[in-house]
Design an enzyme around this catalytic site. Sequence first.
Site, PDB file in Angstrom:
ATOM      1  N   HIS A 121       0.815  -1.214   0.000  1.00 28.68           N
ATOM      2  CA  HIS A 121       0.000   0.000   0.000  1.00 28.68           C
ATOM      3  C   HIS A 121       0.857   1.275   0.000  1.00 28.68           C
ATOM      4  CE1 HIS A 121       0.857   0.966   4.250  1.00 28.68           C
ATOM      5  NE2 HIS A 121       0.906  -0.346   4.385  1.00 28.68           N
ATOM      6  N   HIS A 133      12.000  -2.158 -12.317  1.00 31.82           N
ATOM      7  CA  HIS A 133      11.774  -3.602 -12.382  1.00 31.82           C
ATOM      8  C   HIS A 133      11.720  -4.134 -10.959  1.00 31.82           C
ATOM      9  CE1 HIS A 133      13.020  -7.729 -14.311  1.00 31.82           C
ATOM     10  NE2 HIS A 133      11.980  -7.842 -13.489  1.00 31.82           N
TER      11      HIS A 133
END
Length: 203
Positions: free
Chosen positions: A129, A138
């Site tokens: 979150h 990446h």
Amino acid sequence: MADKGVTVRELVIWGAGGHGKVVADAARGMGVWEGIRFVDDAREGSWIGLEGLGVEFVVAVGSNAARARCFEEGLKRGWRAVVVVHRSAVVAEEVELGEGTVVLAGAVVNADARVGRNVIVNTAAVVEHDCEIGDGVHVSPGSVVGGGVTVGAGAQVGIGAVVLPGVTVGAGAMVGAGAVVVRDVRAGATVVGVPARELVQKT
């Protein structure tokens, strides 16, 4: 075969290697495109018929630098970058995914995370979150990015690495495989180990 005059929606995947196979599997599961076409710098003939506007594409190249180059080139051609999310991934409703981003099998992107353009959230990776993931990042297979983490543009979080909540990983930084990042990482640095420490090049 489609009737003449009927447009078949096709996805162009730039990159015909192993990562391209993984992205193609995710795209097929979405049921959006009737066809998938691979193009690659090493396959000159693969570009035939792709001039002009209207092409939907995603870049399937693991290297951040190479992926950024291909992504910008696609946009310059007038192509439209699309988001690909594997059917088994979990992406919260409040999440923002930038154009050209892929979220692969078993990955989780949780509430209020913001993910930039041309990002890979790879197999079984977790973006918790309130994270801020910059363009061209990446997040490698099996890695975990804790709540409220910021990852700067072009950085990589290696396979199985963990970034603890609230930490900032600077632009272009590399977090080594299996590392546990407990403090901020400066831009361009490489960190390894548990806890992660910056790798200093000998001169």
